[in-house]
Design a protein around this motif. Structure first.
Motif, mmCIF file in Angstrom:
data_model
loop_
_atom_site.group_PDB
_atom_site.id
_atom_site.type_symbol
_atom_site.label_atom_id
_atom_site.label_comp_id
_atom_site.label_asym_id
_atom_site.label_seq_id
_atom_site.Cartn_x
_atom_site.Cartn_y
_atom_site.Cartn_z
ATOM 1 N N VAL A 66 0.758 -1.415 -0.088
ATOM 2 C CA VAL A 66 -0.050 -0.490 0.255
ATOM 3 C C VAL A 66 1.192 0.968 -0.165
ATOM 4 C CG1 VAL A 66 -1.784 1.052 1.210
ATOM 5 C CG2 VAL A 66 -1.764 -1.214 1.043
ATOM 6 N N VAL A 67 2.122 1.368 0.881
ATOM 7 C CA VAL A 67 2.862 2.320 1.107
ATOM 8 C C VAL A 67 3.703 2.632 -0.335
ATOM 9 C CG1 VAL A 67 4.868 3.826 2.037
ATOM 10 C CG2 VAL A 67 3.643 2.383 3.423
ATOM 11 N N SER A 68 3.963 1.928 -1.016
ATOM 12 C CA SER A 68 4.465 2.103 -2.602
ATOM 13 C C SER A 68 3.352 2.215 -2.931
ATOM 14 C CB SER A 68 5.628 0.409 -2.585
ATOM 15 O OG SER A 68 4.554 -0.680 -3.126
ATOM 16 N N ARG A 69 2.618 1.724 -3.765
ATOM 17 C CA ARG A 69 1.478 2.115 -4.306
ATOM 18 C C ARG A 69 1.383 3.744 -4.495
ATOM 19 N NH1 ARG A 69 -1.606 -1.239 -7.320
ATOM 20 N NH2 ARG A 69 -2.368 0.888 -8.191
ATOM 21 N N GLN A 70 1.406 3.852 -3.222
ATOM 22 C CA GLN A 70 0.647 6.218 -2.738
ATOM 23 C C GLN A 70 2.033 5.899 -3.239
ATOM 24 O OE1 GLN A 70 -1.661 6.339 0.877
ATOM 25 N NE2 GLN A 70 -3.148 5.023 0.846
ATOM 26 N N LEU A 71 3.217 5.870 -3.274
ATOM 27 C CA LEU A 71 4.913 6.654 -3.047
ATOM 28 C C LEU A 71 4.603 6.768 -5.195
ATOM 29 C CD1 LEU A 71 7.143 5.458 -0.545
ATOM 30 C CD2 LEU A 71 6.620 8.050 -0.840
ATOM 31 N N LEU A 72 4.538 5.861 -5.553
ATOM 32 C CA LEU A 72 4.021 6.137 -6.743
ATOM 33 C C LEU A 72 3.372 7.314 -7.882
ATOM 34 C CD1 LEU A 72 4.608 1.970 -8.583
ATOM 35 C CD2 LEU A 72 6.338 3.984 -8.219
ATOM 36 N N ASN A 73 1.635 6.725 -6.943
ATOM 37 C CA ASN A 73 0.732 7.554 -7.329
ATOM 38 C C ASN A 73 1.382 8.863 -6.903
ATOM 39 O OD1 ASN A 73 -0.628 5.726 -8.104
ATOM 40 N ND2 ASN A 73 -1.624 5.500 -6.192
ATOM 41 N N VAL A 74 2.349 9.460 -5.853
ATOM 42 C CA VAL A 74 3.555 11.361 -5.487
ATOM 43 C C VAL A 74 3.726 11.127 -6.148
ATOM 44 C CG1 VAL A 74 3.935 12.181 -4.147
ATOM 45 C CG2 VAL A 74 1.674 10.825 -2.849
ATOM 46 N N LEU A 221 1.522 10.724 15.401
ATOM 47 C CA LEU A 221 1.594 12.366 15.713
ATOM 48 C C LEU A 221 2.148 12.869 14.164
ATOM 49 C CD1 LEU A 221 3.089 12.366 19.296
ATOM 50 C CD2 LEU A 221 0.450 13.014 18.484
ATOM 51 N N PHE A 222 2.350 12.391 13.621
ATOM 52 C CA PHE A 222 3.491 13.199 12.519
ATOM 53 C C PHE A 222 1.996 13.335 11.339
ATOM 54 C CE2 PHE A 222 5.624 13.702 8.829
ATOM 55 C CZ PHE A 222 6.669 14.723 9.115
ATOM 56 N N GLY A 223 1.116 12.338 11.359
ATOM 57 C CA GLY A 223 0.439 12.696 10.203
ATOM 58 C C GLY A 223 -0.813 13.162 10.892
ATOM 59 N N GLY A 224 -1.153 13.271 12.059
ATOM 60 C CA GLY A 224 -1.805 13.874 12.515
ATOM 61 C C GLY A 224 -1.733 15.155 12.705
ATOM 62 N N GLY A 225 -0.291 15.975 12.718
ATOM 63 C CA GLY A 225 0.092 17.177 12.029
ATOM 64 C C GLY A 225 0.109 17.390 11.327
ATOM 65 N N LEU A 226 0.152 16.359 10.099
ATOM 66 C CA LEU A 226 0.037 17.377 8.559
ATOM 67 C C LEU A 226 -1.091 17.211 7.956
ATOM 68 C CD1 LEU A 226 2.849 14.913 7.658
ATOM 69 C CD2 LEU A 226 3.344 17.060 7.592
ATOM 70 N N PRO A 232 -1.622 16.798 1.674
ATOM 71 C CA PRO A 232 -2.668 15.474 1.167
ATOM 72 C C PRO A 232 -1.890 14.593 1.477
ATOM 73 C CG PRO A 232 -1.353 16.485 -0.597
ATOM 74 C CD PRO A 232 -1.490 17.866 0.365
ATOM 75 N N ASP A 233 -2.209 13.823 1.629
ATOM 76 C CA ASP A 233 -1.618 11.955 2.224
ATOM 77 C C ASP A 233 -1.262 12.244 3.338
ATOM 78 O OD1 ASP A 233 -3.072 11.048 -0.527
ATOM 79 O OD2 ASP A 233 -0.824 11.995 -1.703
ATOM 80 N N ALA A 234 -2.036 12.721 4.386
ATOM 81 C CA ALA A 234 -1.415 12.905 5.200
ATOM 82 C C ALA A 234 -0.782 11.018 6.225
ATOM 83 C CB ALA A 234 -1.954 13.556 6.574
ATOM 84 N N THR A 235 -2.292 10.607 5.854
ATOM 85 C CA THR A 235 -2.034 8.947 6.275
ATOM 86 C C THR A 235 -0.973 8.465 6.219
ATOM 87 O OG1 THR A 235 -4.483 9.461 6.249
ATOM 88 C CG2 THR A 235 -3.596 7.282 7.084
ATOM 89 N N LEU A 236 -0.921 8.222 4.670
ATOM 90 C CA LEU A 236 0.858 8.141 3.736
ATOM 91 C C LEU A 236 2.005 8.364 5.164
ATOM 92 C CD1 LEU A 236 1.888 6.511 1.971
ATOM 93 C CD2 LEU A 236 1.762 8.680 0.454
ATOM 94 N N TRP A 237 2.139 9.959 5.166
ATOM 95 C CA TRP A 237 3.256 10.276 5.292
ATOM 96 C C TRP A 237 3.886 9.973 6.370
ATOM 97 C CZ3 TRP A 237 4.885 10.931 0.967
ATOM 98 C CH2 TRP A 237 4.694 11.499 0.039
ATOM 99 N N GLY A 238 2.532 10.393 7.499
ATOM 100 C CA GLY A 238 2.436 9.839 8.808
ATOM 101 C C GLY A 238 2.719 8.261 8.878
ATOM 102 N N ALA A 239 2.323 7.007 8.518
ATOM 103 C CA ALA A 239 2.633 5.692 8.124
ATOM 104 C C ALA A 239 4.017 6.037 7.817
ATOM 105 C CB ALA A 239 2.045 4.668 7.722
ATOM 106 N N LEU A 240 4.726 6.069 7.440
ATOM 107 C CA LEU A 240 6.495 7.047 6.335
ATOM 108 C C LEU A 240 7.177 6.295 7.090
ATOM 109 C CD1 LEU A 240 7.038 5.165 3.514
ATOM 110 C CD2 LEU A 240 7.061 7.448 3.125
ATOM 111 N N ALA A 241 6.648 7.262 7.906
ATOM 112 C CA ALA A 241 7.426 8.259 9.307
ATOM 113 C C ALA A 241 7.384 7.233 10.147
ATOM 114 C CB ALA A 241 6.417 9.343 9.418
ATOM 115 N N GLY A 242 6.187 6.323 10.682
ATOM 116 C CA GLY A 242 6.596 5.335 11.564
ATOM 117 C C GLY A 242 7.626 4.077 11.047
ATOM 118 N N ILE A 243 6.964 4.056 10.090
ATOM 119 C CA ILE A 243 8.331 2.396 9.451
ATOM 120 C C ILE A 243 9.578 3.528 8.896
ATOM 121 C CG2 ILE A 243 8.923 1.237 6.724
ATOM 122 C CD1 ILE A 243 5.254 1.465 7.006
#
Length: 595
Positions: A66-74, A221-226, A232-243
């Motif tokens: 899921v993360v790789s697909r969303q990164l390709l879209n961005v 916290l990072f995704g919520g702040g974004l 846009p895609d704040a959930t993606l960036w929060g999950a990516l930051a945790g990973i």
């Protein structure tokens, strides 16, 4: 050093095998508690391992997909914002920079005109270079490119497969693996290796679980702040930051760079990127300075500086896999240093509890002739503790170190005099010391303490030879005075026959002979024999302060070494001396009450 060099070479040249094995071992530490829980519920091990691995790997692969697909879209959407990014970059240049750039362009134009108008000389004629002719087989080059492309995809897939196979094997055969390690260690080291394996497994499991919790909270916290900032895609960036926080230092910088680039691309002002940078700094400073030191250092037993140094070491040795695995590998190294005496220097270099003891720190500060800091060390140790504990644990061991260095010729007279003067001043200042009661202690009903009826129980303290013995005698006399025992301090030179004959008329008086090793036994024995010849009925105590106990020699055998001047007992600490005098006083008081 040769052994360490060989180990480093093995780790480097065998990294293709060791990296998947280490990943599998780390993953097995995470999955082993779940497998154990299923086994406690009477689930067969094969089924427990299969269920745990299926759930874990499906979760990992799903998140990665899921993360790789969303990164390709961005990444596909970013070229649409190229003009906006260029406009922002143009606003960064100041007018001075633009003027300077115009000046450079003008100079380049003038130099170009000069070179084109001037007639070329013979030296400026361009030389014709002969290009080598190569015959390229298009079919073979295409086949090689295809093979290289396949290897790029097959190598990580093969590595993941090896990790999965190793993880399943380690979970299925963990007892067999433990038995093999114990057999390699030998029968004489079973206890040692069992403790090391248990401690390493506990520390690594706790570290991985706490890292998972911290990274998940950080990502939320990072995704919520974004999301509040409007990225846009704040959930993606929060999950990516945790990973990405699994990768130390590099991952955190990457988790900031990606949403920052997107914010620069879509926003018309500089406010969102500044807010993202402020959010990142607030979360990162809080996590790295407060949360992670509190959780990780106590669980892993590794200092923060050692974590950074070992992360660089493993990154240079194994690349980014080494950076990810740096903390679990360093935990294993620290545990080995704790339990293997030959590797104890590793625990000293990397561990968190490798601090100087109070007596060593006090001695080191006096060696540096820093009287203020030495007093601060003593005051910090004494806070809320009895005075005798400071003397037995800090001052007398420090004096023993002074005597040892002085007799070996490693300490000059100036520094030794400074030692004795400082310790004498500290002891004199503590004459009126009163132990502080804990602030949160509940008031208790005062108990009735039985005190001796007879108070005439005097103590005579005799120092054996030098100034260190006189200071220990001063401490002993101060403690006896605080315990309401009349005390007389004498040096060995002032103990004349007339004084000893006068003490013979007082059989209740206790004589202490104070000696500080090294080279104290022979002098203490000579004085003890002389005192015993004049005082056959008095109690004599020899204080061999800070003397290590000899397991091959009992206290009775040590007393027999004094010959005709055998003392009644030998003590090695001031606390023992106080307890012994108190017991004798109570015995004498009880006999007095019978009469």
């Amino acid at each position: 050093m040769l052994l360490l060099a060989v180990i480093v070479l093995i780790l480097y040249f065998a990294r293709d095998l060791l990296i998947p094995l280490t990943f599998a071992l780390t993953l097995s530490f995470v999955l082993a508690p779940a497998v154990s829980r299923l086994e406690r519920r009477r689930v067969p091990r094969v089924l427990a391992v299969a269920l745990t691995c299926i759930v874990a790997f499906i979760g990992i692969f799903s998140v990665g997909y899921v993360v790789s697909r969303q990164l390709l879209n961005v990444a596909n959407d970013l070229p649409a914002y190229r003009l906006n990014i260029q406009r922002k970059m143009a606003t960064v240049h100041s007018p001075a920079e633009q003027s300077l750039e115009k000046a450079f362009n003008a100079v380049e134009g003038i130099s170009g005109d000069i070179t084109t108008t001037a007639p070329p000389t013979a030296l400026q004629q361009p030389l014709t270079q002969i290009q080598p002719v190569r015959v390229v087989d298009t079919d073979r080059s295409q086949l090689q490119a295809t093979a290289d492309l396949l290897m790029r995809f097959l190598r990580p897939i093969g590595t993941v497969g090896v990790v999965i196979v190793f993880s399943i094997y380690l979970l299925m055969k963990r007892e067999e693996l433990r038995h093999r390690i114990l057999l390699l260690a030998g029968m004489g080291r079973i206890n040692l290796m069992t403790q090391a394996l248990q401690e390493a497994a506990t520390r690594i499991s706790q570290y991985l679980l706490f890292q998972l919790a911290v990274n998940a909270a950080y990502g939320i916290l990072f995704g919520g702040g974004l999301y509040l900032i409007g990225v846009p895609d704040a959930t993606l960036w929060g999950a990516l930051a945790g990973i990405l926080r699994i990768v130390p230092y590099v991952g955190t910088a990457t988790s900031l760079a990606l949403p920052l680039i997107v914010s620069l691309a879509i926003s018309t002002t500089w406010l969102p990127p500044i807010l993202i940078l402020g959010l990142f700094l607030a979360l990162e400073l809080t996590a790295t300075n407060f949360v992670e030191p509190w959780l990780y250092s106590t669980r892993t037993g590794i200092s923060s500086l050692a974590l950074l140094a070992m992360a660089i070491f493993w990154a240079l040795l194994w690349g980014w896999p080494g950076l990810i695995l740096s903390t679990p590998l360093t935990v294993c190294i620290v545990v080995l240093g704790r339990h293997v005496p030959q590797l104890s220097f590793l625990h000293t270099l990397l561990g968190t509890d490798a601090e100087l003891s109070a007596e060593a720190l006090f001695y080191e500060r006096l060696l540096a002739m820093d009287q203020q800091e030495a007093r601060a060390v003593a005051n910090r140790f004494l806070d809320g503790k009895p005075l005798v504990e400071l003397y037995d644990s800090v001052l007398i061991p420090s004096l023993a170190l002074v005597e040892q260095d002085r007799h070996q010729g490693n300490l000059d007279d100036k520094r030794s005099d400074f030692f004795f003067l400082t310790i004498g001043e500290i002891v004199a200042e503590l004459t009126d010391y009163h132990q502080k009661e804990p602030a949160d202690s509940a008031p208790t009903t005062p108990r009735r303490i039985s005190r001796p009826v007879e108070t005439d129980f005097a103590v005579v303290c005799i120092s054996v030879s030098d100034q260190a013995d006189e200071l220990t005698t001063l401490m002993l006399g101060q403690l006896m005075e605080r315990a309401s025992h009349p005390t007389l301090l004498l040096s060995a030179a002032s103990v004349a026959g007339e004084i000893l004959d006068s003490l013979a008329a007082e059989p209740t008086t206790v004589v202490f002979i104070s000696a500080l090793p090294p080279f104290a036994f022979s002098q203490a024995r000579a004085i003890c024999q002389r005192v015993r010849s004049h005082l056959p009925n008095n109690r004599i105590v020899v204080g061999l302060w800070n003397s290590p106990s000899d397991p091959d020699q009992t206290p009775e055998q040590l007393i027999e070494r004094f010959g005709s001047g055998k003392p009644n007992t030998i003590v090695t600490s001031l606390a023992q001396a106080l307890q012994q005098v108190t017991n004798w006083h109570l015995q004498q008081s009880s006999q007095f009450m019978r009469f």
